[in-house]
Design a protein around this motif. Sequence first.
Motif, PDB file in Angstrom:
ATOM      1  N   GLN A 406      -4.478   0.785  -7.711  1.00 48.73           N
ATOM      2  CA  GLN A 406      -5.408   0.311  -6.692  1.00 48.73           C
ATOM      3  C   GLN A 406      -4.697  -0.621  -5.707  1.00 48.73           C
ATOM      4  O   GLN A 406      -4.820  -0.485  -4.481  1.00 48.73           O
ATOM      5  CB  GLN A 406      -6.578  -0.416  -7.349  1.00 48.73           C
ATOM      6  CG  GLN A 406      -7.629  -0.937  -6.370  1.00 48.73           C
ATOM      7  CD  GLN A 406      -8.691  -1.773  -7.084  1.00 48.73           C
ATOM      8  OE1 GLN A 406      -8.386  -2.623  -7.921  1.00 48.73           O
ATOM      9  NE2 GLN A 406      -9.960  -1.499  -6.771  1.00 48.73           N
ATOM     10  N   GLY A 407      -3.929  -1.562  -6.248  1.00 49.20           N
ATOM     11  CA  GLY A 407      -3.202  -2.499  -5.400  1.00 49.20           C
ATOM     12  C   GLY A 407      -2.163  -1.813  -4.526  1.00 49.20           C
ATOM     13  O   GLY A 407      -2.018  -2.131  -3.342  1.00 49.20           O
ATOM     14  N   GLN A 408      -1.445  -0.842  -5.105  1.00 42.00           N
ATOM     15  CA  GLN A 408      -0.413  -0.120  -4.359  1.00 42.00           C
ATOM     16  C   GLN A 408      -1.004   0.663  -3.191  1.00 42.00           C
ATOM     17  O   GLN A 408      -0.512   0.601  -2.067  1.00 42.00           O
ATOM     18  CB  GLN A 408       0.315   0.842  -5.301  1.00 42.00           C
ATOM     19  CG  GLN A 408       1.227   0.174  -6.301  1.00 42.00           C
ATOM     20  CD  GLN A 408       2.637   0.027  -5.790  1.00 42.00           C
ATOM     21  OE1 GLN A 408       3.382   0.999  -5.694  1.00 42.00           O
ATOM     22  NE2 GLN A 408       3.005  -1.187  -5.439  1.00 42.00           N
ATOM     23  N   LEU A 409      -2.065   1.390  -3.451  1.00 38.79           N
ATOM     24  CA  LEU A 409      -2.655   2.240  -2.413  1.00 38.79           C
ATOM     25  C   LEU A 409      -3.359   1.410  -1.336  1.00 38.79           C
ATOM     26  O   LEU A 409      -3.250   1.703  -0.143  1.00 38.79           O
ATOM     27  CB  LEU A 409      -3.618   3.243  -3.037  1.00 38.79           C
ATOM     28  CG  LEU A 409      -3.005   4.203  -4.063  1.00 38.79           C
ATOM     29  CD1 LEU A 409      -4.056   5.190  -4.565  1.00 38.79           C
ATOM     30  CD2 LEU A 409      -1.819   4.948  -3.488  1.00 38.79           C
ATOM     31  N   ASP A 410      -4.087   0.373  -1.750  1.00 37.68           N
ATOM     32  CA  ASP A 410      -4.778  -0.483  -0.783  1.00 37.68           C
ATOM     33  C   ASP A 410      -3.773  -1.178   0.143  1.00 37.68           C
ATOM     34  O   ASP A 410      -4.027  -1.374   1.335  1.00 37.68           O
ATOM     35  CB  ASP A 410      -5.619  -1.540  -1.502  1.00 37.68           C
ATOM     36  CG  ASP A 410      -6.932  -0.973  -2.053  1.00 37.68           C
ATOM     37  OD1 ASP A 410      -7.304   0.152  -1.651  1.00 37.68           O
ATOM     38  OD2 ASP A 410      -7.566  -1.640  -2.887  1.00 37.68           O
ATOM     39  N   LYS A 411      -2.617  -1.543  -0.413  1.00 36.99           N
ATOM     40  CA  LYS A 411      -1.609  -2.270   0.358  1.00 36.99           C
ATOM     41  C   LYS A 411      -0.793  -1.352   1.266  1.00 36.99           C
ATOM     42  O   LYS A 411      -0.436  -1.723   2.388  1.00 36.99           O
ATOM     43  CB  LYS A 411      -0.663  -3.000  -0.615  1.00 36.99           C
ATOM     44  CG  LYS A 411       0.485  -3.755   0.049  1.00 36.99           C
ATOM     45  CD  LYS A 411       1.346  -4.466  -0.985  1.00 36.99           C
ATOM     46  CE  LYS A 411       2.081  -3.471  -1.874  1.00 36.99           C
ATOM     47  NZ  LYS A 411       3.013  -4.171  -2.813  1.00 36.99           N
ATOM     48  N   THR A 412      -0.533  -0.140   0.793  1.00 38.00           N
ATOM     49  CA  THR A 412       0.405   0.738   1.488  1.00 38.00           C
ATOM     50  C   THR A 412      -0.238   1.653   2.516  1.00 38.00           C
ATOM     51  O   THR A 412       0.309   1.860   3.602  1.00 38.00           O
ATOM     52  CB  THR A 412       1.170   1.599   0.457  1.00 38.00           C
ATOM     53  OG1 THR A 412       1.831   0.725  -0.471  1.00 38.00           O
ATOM     54  CG2 THR A 412       2.199   2.489   1.135  1.00 38.00           C
ATOM     55  N   LEU A 413      -1.408   2.210   2.175  1.00 36.44           N
ATOM     56  CA  LEU A 413      -1.998   3.234   3.042  1.00 36.44           C
ATOM     57  C   LEU A 413      -3.046   2.634   3.983  1.00 36.44           C
ATOM     58  O   LEU A 413      -3.933   1.904   3.543  1.00 36.44           O
ATOM     59  CB  LEU A 413      -2.623   4.334   2.181  1.00 36.44           C
ATOM     60  CG  LEU A 413      -1.666   5.034   1.219  1.00 36.44           C
ATOM     61  CD1 LEU A 413      -2.402   6.069   0.388  1.00 36.44           C
ATOM     62  CD2 LEU A 413      -0.500   5.684   1.977  1.00 36.44           C
TER      63      LEU A 413
END
Length: 543
Positions: A406-413
């Motif tokens: 969740q953190g990776q996708l919210d931050k990156t995309l």
Amino acid sequence: MKKIRNFALVVGLVVTAGILAACGNQTSKNGSNKQSISLMQTSDLTSLDNTNQATMPEFNTLTNISEGLYRLNDKDQPVPAMATKIVKPSDNGKKYIFHIRKSAKWSNGDTVKAVDFEYSWKRSLNPANNPVYTYVFSGIKNADAIINHKKSYKTLGIRATGEKTLEITLDHPMAYFNKLVAMPVFMPQDKSFVEKVGIKQYGTNAKNTVSNGAFKITDWTGTSDSYRLVKNPYYWDKKAIKLDQINYKTVKDSNTAHNLFEDKKLDDATISGVTAKSLQKNKNLKSVPKAWTYYLQVNQRKGQPLANQKLRQAISLAINRKELTNKVLADGSLPASGFVSPGTAIDPTTGKDFSRETSFSVAQNTAQARKLFNAGKKEAGISGTVNLSIVGDDQDVTKNVAQYLQGQLDKTLPGVKVNISNIPDKAQQARRSEGKFDLAQWYWLADFGDPINYLGILTTNNTMNPGKFSDRTYDNLIQKAKTADNQADYWQALRQAEKRLMSRTGIIPLYYVRESHLVNPKLHGVEYHVAGFADYTRASITK
């Protein structure tokens, strides 16, 4: 196939008496010395009907209470179980004649008959039984036609030709057939018993379950989080069985598992995450390599946002797998560079590990991820925020991985909002089968050591493919492998299929699982299979 595993240890945790009693040898009132061990499951056991279920608690338990024609030994090789010997096929590798042991009996005293195999296998393909593990029967005569609803399940190439004689016919030779039939799904069912209790009730609790292996199950209500396995007095090889009892308890939290192990209430505890990281130098730690890949199933149904390939690719590129395995898991698991995990099989035509020769780059590329995500949104006609749901079970490790993703996708995309739902196993399986997800946390633990066991589940309309990945080229490659009449064509088709799957982002591999166990040093003889499930039937525990 098939779950993986820290919320704070609940103060005053009550452990069921007798289920997590002190481990090891126990002295009864009459002075006899009984061997008993205590083990854990990472989620509750919900069924023991091997014809329409395929979960880890079920298969873990079945491995220790039932037997098929063969079982795997400590070298991961098939040895006779219900069959009297390893059978050599006739008819150019397409026909097998098995003789069932005369002394083989069920735990209720019934004789194990050839018809019990025929009954069980055909139930596994009967549409009325809601089967979920049908693809593994592919290659057995008429199985593909049955799966595709072109023939009746009654035409499957298996028949009892006598009380103790079983004939199995294949559509084509299968090099992996001997390992295949050691799987729990190919175990027999006591036909007379199942029909007596009713097919809908069979395997729903201890009372409605019988077994033909070293142990039988007791104290399981169908919803309880603990149960026992006790020695089966009718087992054909009971002289080889040293343990009198195995106690099981559901333990979803690694910290709890560690504490129970330290309190001598578990003899074999599975740990992960920060608990595993802190115990890497523990003298009782055992790292168990498994043919096991943890991945994201992607909902590619028509009309779903992730039916767009560029959006799927963007998600895959946004994930830092090395950080996930090193910091979140920290249990020896490795970043996944394909679907088939290392150690599953050596490609005999190249002499190389199949996983390594088909691997792809797992490096995070945030710039490319953003570029593909924007292009994918445009192609899919999506404007504004993209809402994505991640569904998984409620085990601690699953929650940790979900939060990291969740953190990776919210931050990156750009313009993405990720919601996570970690719910009980039965509920999340229903959500997946109904297509009510965008990304689903899942795994595949190989049942036998061959890439086809992974790759075969992702063909169009396969029951183990709830993401609905569908690619004609991929399907053709799997079919080519299944019908290949030589090693070169077989392995070439599998290599091409793995690479096609990754190029289409049919799934999103995350990591290769390496199990961390805390094991009582007095426990010996456990067979930790690379492909398959741990077998405790020949184990023993010293004083």
